[in-house]
Design a protein around this motif. Structure first.
Motif, PDB file in Angstrom:
ATOM      1  N   UNK A   1       0.817  -1.212   0.000  1.00  0.00           N
ATOM      2  CA  UNK A   1       0.000   0.000   0.000  1.00  0.00           C
ATOM      3  C   UNK A   1       0.849   1.259   0.000  1.00  0.00           C
ATOM      4  N   UNK A   2       2.002   1.204   0.643  1.00  0.00           N
ATOM      5  CA  UNK A   2       2.892   2.370   0.722  1.00  0.00           C
ATOM      6  C   UNK A   2       4.201   2.161  -0.037  1.00  0.00           C
ATOM      7  N   UNK A   3       4.340   1.014  -0.724  1.00  0.00           N
ATOM      8  CA  UNK A   3       5.599   0.684  -1.386  1.00  0.00           C
ATOM      9  C   UNK A   3       6.027   1.704  -2.443  1.00  0.00           C
ATOM     10  N   UNK A   4       5.091   2.279  -3.248  1.00  0.00           N
ATOM     11  CA  UNK A   4       5.538   3.295  -4.215  1.00  0.00           C
ATOM     12  C   UNK A   4       6.259   4.466  -3.553  1.00  0.00           C
ATOM     13  N   UNK A   5       5.779   4.890  -2.387  1.00  0.00           N
ATOM     14  CA  UNK A   5       6.439   5.969  -1.649  1.00  0.00           C
ATOM     15  C   UNK A   5       7.773   5.495  -1.095  1.00  0.00           C
ATOM     16  N   UNK A   6       7.804   4.280  -0.555  1.00  0.00           N
ATOM     17  CA  UNK A   6       9.055   3.718  -0.029  1.00  0.00           C
ATOM     18  C   UNK A   6      10.116   3.647  -1.125  1.00  0.00           C
ATOM     19  N   UNK A   7       9.730   3.163  -2.307  1.00  0.00           N
ATOM     20  CA  UNK A   7      10.676   3.075  -3.429  1.00  0.00           C
ATOM     21  C   UNK A   7      11.173   4.455  -3.851  1.00  0.00           C
ATOM     22  N   UNK A   8      10.266   5.429  -3.865  1.00  0.00           N
ATOM     23  CA  UNK A   8      10.623   6.801  -4.228  1.00  0.00           C
ATOM     24  C   UNK A   8      11.672   7.346  -3.258  1.00  0.00           C
ATOM     25  N   UNK A   9      11.443   7.161  -1.961  1.00  0.00           N
ATOM     26  CA  UNK A   9      12.378   7.662  -0.951  1.00  0.00           C
ATOM     27  C   UNK A   9      13.700   6.899  -1.006  1.00  0.00           C
ATOM     28  N   UNK A  10      13.629   5.598  -1.263  1.00  0.00           N
ATOM     29  CA  UNK A  10      14.834   4.769  -1.329  1.00  0.00           C
ATOM     30  C   UNK A  10      15.749   5.213  -2.469  1.00  0.00           C
ATOM     31  N   UNK A  11      15.150   5.628  -3.574  1.00  0.00           N
ATOM     32  CA  UNK A  11      15.926   6.031  -4.749  1.00  0.00           C
ATOM     33  C   UNK A  11      16.506   7.435  -4.633  1.00  0.00           C
ATOM     34  N   UNK A  12      16.051   8.204  -3.650  1.00  0.00           N
ATOM     35  CA  UNK A  12      16.469   9.602  -3.559  1.00  0.00           C
ATOM     36  C   UNK A  12      17.133   9.982  -2.237  1.00  0.00           C
ATOM     37  N   UNK A  13      17.240   9.019  -1.323  1.00  0.00           N
ATOM     38  CA  UNK A  13      17.866   9.293  -0.028  1.00  0.00           C
ATOM     39  C   UNK A  13      18.777   8.134   0.356  1.00  0.00           C
ATOM     40  N   UNK A  14      19.516   8.340   1.439  1.00  0.00           N
ATOM     41  CA  UNK A  14      20.304   7.244   2.001  1.00  0.00           C
ATOM     42  C   UNK A  14      19.706   6.805   3.333  1.00  0.00           C
ATOM     43  N   UNK A  15      18.409   7.028   3.515  1.00  0.00           N
ATOM     44  CA  UNK A  15      17.722   6.697   4.760  1.00  0.00           C
ATOM     45  C   UNK A  15      17.577   5.187   4.921  1.00  0.00           C
ATOM     46  N   UNK A  16      17.471   4.767   6.175  1.00  0.00           N
ATOM     47  CA  UNK A  16      17.076   3.388   6.460  1.00  0.00           C
ATOM     48  C   UNK A  16      15.546   3.343   6.482  1.00  0.00           C
ATOM     49  N   UNK A  17      14.966   2.605   5.560  1.00  0.00           N
ATOM     50  CA  UNK A  17      13.518   2.541   5.432  1.00  0.00           C
ATOM     51  C   UNK A  17      12.985   1.208   5.941  1.00  0.00           C
ATOM     52  N   UNK A  18      11.959   1.265   6.780  1.00  0.00           N
ATOM     53  CA  UNK A  18      11.313   0.061   7.296  1.00  0.00           C
ATOM     54  C   UNK A  18       9.840   0.095   6.907  1.00  0.00           C
ATOM     55  N   UNK A  19       9.365  -1.029   6.366  1.00  0.00           N
ATOM     56  CA  UNK A  19       7.980  -1.127   5.904  1.00  0.00           C
ATOM     57  C   UNK A  19       7.438  -2.499   6.309  1.00  0.00           C
TER      58      UNK A  19
END
Length: 228
Positions: free
Chosen positions: A17-35
């Motif tokens: 449900x939120x994966x498109x946003x997670x992918x967007x942030x992953x491609x533009x930041x060096x953040x650690x993302x948890x979903x």
């Protein structure tokens, strides 16, 4: 400075449900993302016997892991996940909070009727099988138990009082065509949350699954600007 970002999906949903946003942030930041996937949720629902406390605890454990490994942590919550995110933002020192279609209050009967009308039209044309909204509703009605629906209601009831304790900057985003959580819900959140730094954004072409809507590019860019 390292940044951790926790994204929490909604009731009967999955990380997708939120994966498109997670992918967007992953491609533009060096953040650690948890979903994470909340217990009983995912592509194959198995909600029977799972309590709302498990959903909150799973999100909280993921948050604590991010807090341990990062200097700063931000939160994104969709639908019921938005209410859980608000609860966590009230309880912990969170840098910023994003609420997407957060299920704090209200159900839009009128928009649901419009959605059903579209399904009826597709059925008349013999195209109901290709109506994505119908397929999603059908799957959820089949897989959702009365017990778990009560747990969802309890989750909202438990987390709602914590809205008044959220003081970090907040971005509230709502789709104007949302048939599940309509405009009044976002206005309610805006009134209840006392944070001085608040922004309310309505997306004209989005329904409930806001990260998959026609406005998703605008949504993703706005979230990145707000969290960055």
């Amino acid at each position: 400075m390292s940044v951790g970002c926790l994204c929490i999906h909604g009731y009967t949903g999955s990380p997708e449900e939120v994966q498109p946003l997670v992918d967007f942030l992953k491609n533009r930041t060096d953040w650690e993302l948890a979903n994470p996937t909340l217990p009983g949720h995912g592509e194959d629902l198995d909600l029977e016997g799972h309590y709302y406390q498990e959903w909150i605890a799973t999100a909280e454990l993921a948050l604590l892991g991010l807090v341990e490994r990062n200097d700063t942590v931000v939160l994104v919550g969709f639908s019921m996940g938005g209410m859980i995110a608000a609860y966590l933002a009230a309880k912990y020192d969170i840098e910023r909070l994003v609420l997407l279609s957060a299920a704090g209050k209200y159900i839009s009967i009128s928009q649901m009727l419009k959605d059903i009308g579209e399904m009826v039209m597709d059925a008349w044309k013999g195209a109901l099988g290709s109506n994505e909204l119908f397929k999603r509703y059908k799957k959820k009605m089949k897989d959702t138990y009365l017990f778990s629906t009560i747990q969802f209601m309890k989750c909202v009831q438990f987390t709602r009082p914590y809205l008044g304790q959220v003081h970090c900057p907040v971005l509230i985003v709502q789709g104007e065509l949302d048939g599940m959580v309509p405009r009044k819900a976002a206005e309610f959140l805006n009134e209840e949350i006392p944070a001085e730094d608040k922004e309310l954004l309505f997306l004209k072409q989005s329904k409930h699954l806001i990260c998959h809507g026609d406005d998703r590019d605008e949504l993703c860019q706005k979230v990145l600007e707000f969290l960055g």
